[in-house]
Design a protein around this motif. Structure first.
Motif, short mmCIF file in Angstrom:
data_model
loop_
_atom_site.label_atom_id
_atom_site.label_comp_id
_atom_site.label_asym_id
_atom_site.label_seq_id
_atom_site.Cartn_x
_atom_site.Cartn_y
_atom_site.Cartn_z
N PHE A 182 15.22 -49.65 27.10
CA PHE A 182 14.83 -50.73 26.20
C PHE A 182 15.01 -50.30 24.74
CE2 PHE A 182 12.35 -53.93 24.13
CZ PHE A 182 12.37 -55.02 24.97
N ASP A 183 14.67 -49.05 24.44
CA ASP A 183 14.88 -48.53 23.09
C ASP A 183 16.35 -48.63 22.70
OD1 ASP A 183 12.20 -47.90 22.76
OD2 ASP A 183 12.44 -45.80 23.37
N ARG A 184 17.22 -48.36 23.67
CA ARG A 184 18.67 -48.44 23.40
C ARG A 184 19.08 -49.88 23.12
NH1 ARG A 184 23.45 -48.68 26.85
NH2 ARG A 184 25.23 -47.80 25.69
N LEU A 185 18.52 -50.84 23.87
CA LEU A 185 18.83 -52.25 23.60
C LEU A 185 18.45 -52.62 22.17
CD1 LEU A 185 17.57 -54.06 26.85
CD2 LEU A 185 19.93 -53.49 26.24
N ILE A 186 17.30 -52.11 21.72
CA ILE A 186 16.86 -52.41 20.36
C ILE A 186 17.78 -51.75 19.33
CG2 ILE A 186 15.02 -51.89 18.69
CD1 ILE A 186 12.99 -52.55 20.81
N ARG A 187 18.16 -50.49 19.60
CA ARG A 187 19.06 -49.79 18.66
C ARG A 187 20.40 -50.51 18.52
NH1 ARG A 187 17.43 -45.15 21.34
NH2 ARG A 187 19.46 -44.99 22.35
N LEU A 188 20.87 -51.06 19.64
CA LEU A 188 22.19 -51.72 19.64
C LEU A 188 22.10 -53.22 19.35
CD1 LEU A 188 23.82 -49.97 22.73
CD2 LEU A 188 24.15 -49.45 20.31
N ALA A 189 20.89 -53.70 19.08
CA ALA A 189 20.71 -55.14 18.84
C ALA A 189 21.57 -55.59 17.66
CB ALA A 189 19.24 -55.45 18.58
N THR A 190 22.24 -56.71 17.86
CA THR A 190 23.06 -57.30 16.79
C THR A 190 22.18 -58.02 15.76
OG1 THR A 190 24.79 -57.63 18.44
CG2 THR A 190 25.05 -58.80 16.35
N VAL A 191 21.10 -58.61 16.25
CA VAL A 191 20.18 -59.36 15.39
C VAL A 191 18.76 -58.89 15.67
CG1 VAL A 191 19.26 -61.64 14.79
CG2 VAL A 191 21.70 -61.37 15.33
N GLY A 192 18.03 -58.51 14.62
CA GLY A 192 16.65 -58.07 14.77
C GLY A 192 15.66 -59.19 14.52
N PRO A 193 14.37 -58.93 14.66
CA PRO A 193 13.33 -59.96 14.51
C PRO A 193 13.32 -60.62 13.13
CG PRO A 193 12.42 -57.98 15.51
CD PRO A 193 13.79 -57.62 15.05
N ASP A 194 13.73 -59.88 12.11
CA ASP A 194 13.72 -60.43 10.76
C ASP A 194 14.77 -61.52 10.57
OD1 ASP A 194 15.61 -58.37 11.13
OD2 ASP A 194 15.83 -58.10 8.96
N ARG A 195 15.75 -61.57 11.48
CA ARG A 195 16.82 -62.59 11.38
C ARG A 195 16.86 -63.50 12.60
NH1 ARG A 195 21.71 -59.50 11.45
NH2 ARG A 195 22.74 -61.51 11.39
N ALA A 196 15.83 -63.41 13.45
CA ALA A 196 15.83 -64.19 14.69
C ALA A 196 15.83 -65.69 14.41
CB ALA A 196 14.63 -63.80 15.55
N GLU A 197 15.04 -66.12 13.43
CA GLU A 197 15.00 -67.56 13.10
C GLU A 197 16.36 -68.05 12.65
OE1 GLU A 197 11.21 -69.04 11.07
OE2 GLU A 197 11.12 -66.88 10.69
N GLU A 198 17.02 -67.26 11.82
CA GLU A 198 18.36 -67.63 11.33
C GLU A 198 19.35 -67.75 12.49
OE1 GLU A 198 21.95 -65.41 8.84
OE2 GLU A 198 19.87 -64.78 8.54
N GLN A 199 19.24 -66.81 13.47
CA GLN A 199 20.14 -66.82 14.61
C GLN A 199 19.92 -68.06 15.47
OE1 GLN A 199 22.61 -64.62 15.07
NE2 GLN A 199 23.30 -65.75 16.88
N ILE A 200 18.65 -68.40 15.72
CA ILE A 200 18.34 -69.58 16.54
C ILE A 200 18.82 -70.85 15.83
CG2 ILE A 200 16.49 -70.96 17.58
CD1 ILE A 200 14.94 -68.32 17.91
#
Length: 291
Positions: A265-283
């Motif tokens: 799971f840590d690896r998924l977070i490290r490789l995440a293209t979009v983090g929580p700070d940009r989640a609203e923008e992505q949606i």
């Protein structure tokens, strides 16, 4: 013994001592006693207990002291020393990995139990489709219409009950979801091709609202499924992991296996293209793609 073996043994001892301190702190908290009272209840001096609980200490009690703690607190030695994640009450033998097949009622009860036990820990999960906590009724009805997905229904019901009790999650939650999942959803492709545009738009608007309201307690990450893959699973803190297999769970109780899934799971977070700070923008970007 060479230096590499010595370093390994030292590292292992630090890990065991760290887990022991964490679990002793949990037992002391659950007992409602202060340090002196708890030390007396297990038959050791307060000063000795303080030494075992000192940060970065690698000291561990003698075997007879460990047995006294196990008997006094009703937990297994395996749990106390971090060999299993379950607390092992009533001397139950807990397998490191087990398959759990449950009907909807049993799954609902188990999910409630696991979430309740994980209060105070971080819950992390990769959903099968959309995050349960954010799924609207129309999408649930569509997903479950042709399939007897008892566990998925139970997950959905547990999430809705949770939201009815509180305005936002009372436990820190991290969710990793493939970008492709919401892209297909927005465009009405793949499994979503029969779901109406209005419902898909309503769902994304609902997600957009909740992501903003729940942050930072609820943190949503998007990863590229072409770069990294994950099966759907949930980590209930360090206590257990549940890998979703359809109408059954692969339940993981082993500390080593839980640690491996945590690292994944840590690896998924490290490789995440979009983090929580940009989640609203992505949606919002996906909302703009709704067809």
């Amino acid at each position: 013994m060479n230096s590499q073996q010595s370093d390994l043994n030292s590292s292992d001892k630090r890990d065991v001592a760290h887990i022991f301190r964490e679990r002793m702190a949990l037992l002391i908290s659950q007992s409602g006693n202060n340090l002196s009272q708890f030390a007396k209840s297990i038959g050791i001096d307060r000063s000795a207990l303080s030494q075992f609980l000192a940060p970065d200490s690698t000291r561990l009690p003698r075997a007879e002291t460990l047995c006294a703690i196990s008997r006094a607190c009703g937990v297994s030695l395996d749990w106390l020393m971090g060999l299993i994640a379950n607390d092992g009450h009533n001397d139950e033998i807990v397998p490191s990995i087990e398959i759990m097949q449950m009907n909807e009622e049993e799954a609902t009860r188990k999910l409630e139990e696991w979430h309740r036990e994980a209060i105070g820990y971080k819950i992390r999960y990769v959903p099968n489709t959309l995050p349960d906590l954010m799924r609207i009724d129309e999408v649930s009805e569509f997903e479950f219409k042709y399939n007897h997905l008892f566990i998925r229904k139970a997950q959905d019901q547990q999430a809705k009950q949770h939201l009815n009790k509180t305005e936002k999650p009372d436990t820190d939650m991290e969710v990793c979801i493939p970008m492709q999942t919401l892209e297909l959803f927005a465009k009405g492709e793949g499994v979503w091709k029969e779901l109406s545009r209005d419902v898909r738009q309503k769902q994304l608007e609902h997600m957009l609202k909740l992501v903003g309201e729940f942050y930072p307690t609820f943190r949503l990450f998007f990863f590229d499924q072409q770069a990294v893959y994950s099966a759907p699973y949930t980590l209930f803190g360090p206590l257990r992991a549940a890998v979703y297999l359809g109408n059954m769970y692969l339940l993981v109780n082993s500390v080593d296996h839980i640690k491996a899934l945590t690292q994944h799971f840590d690896r998924l977070i490290r490789l995440a293209t979009v983090g929580p700070d940009r989640a609203e923008e992505q949606i919002q970007n996906y909302l703009n793609q709704v067809k």
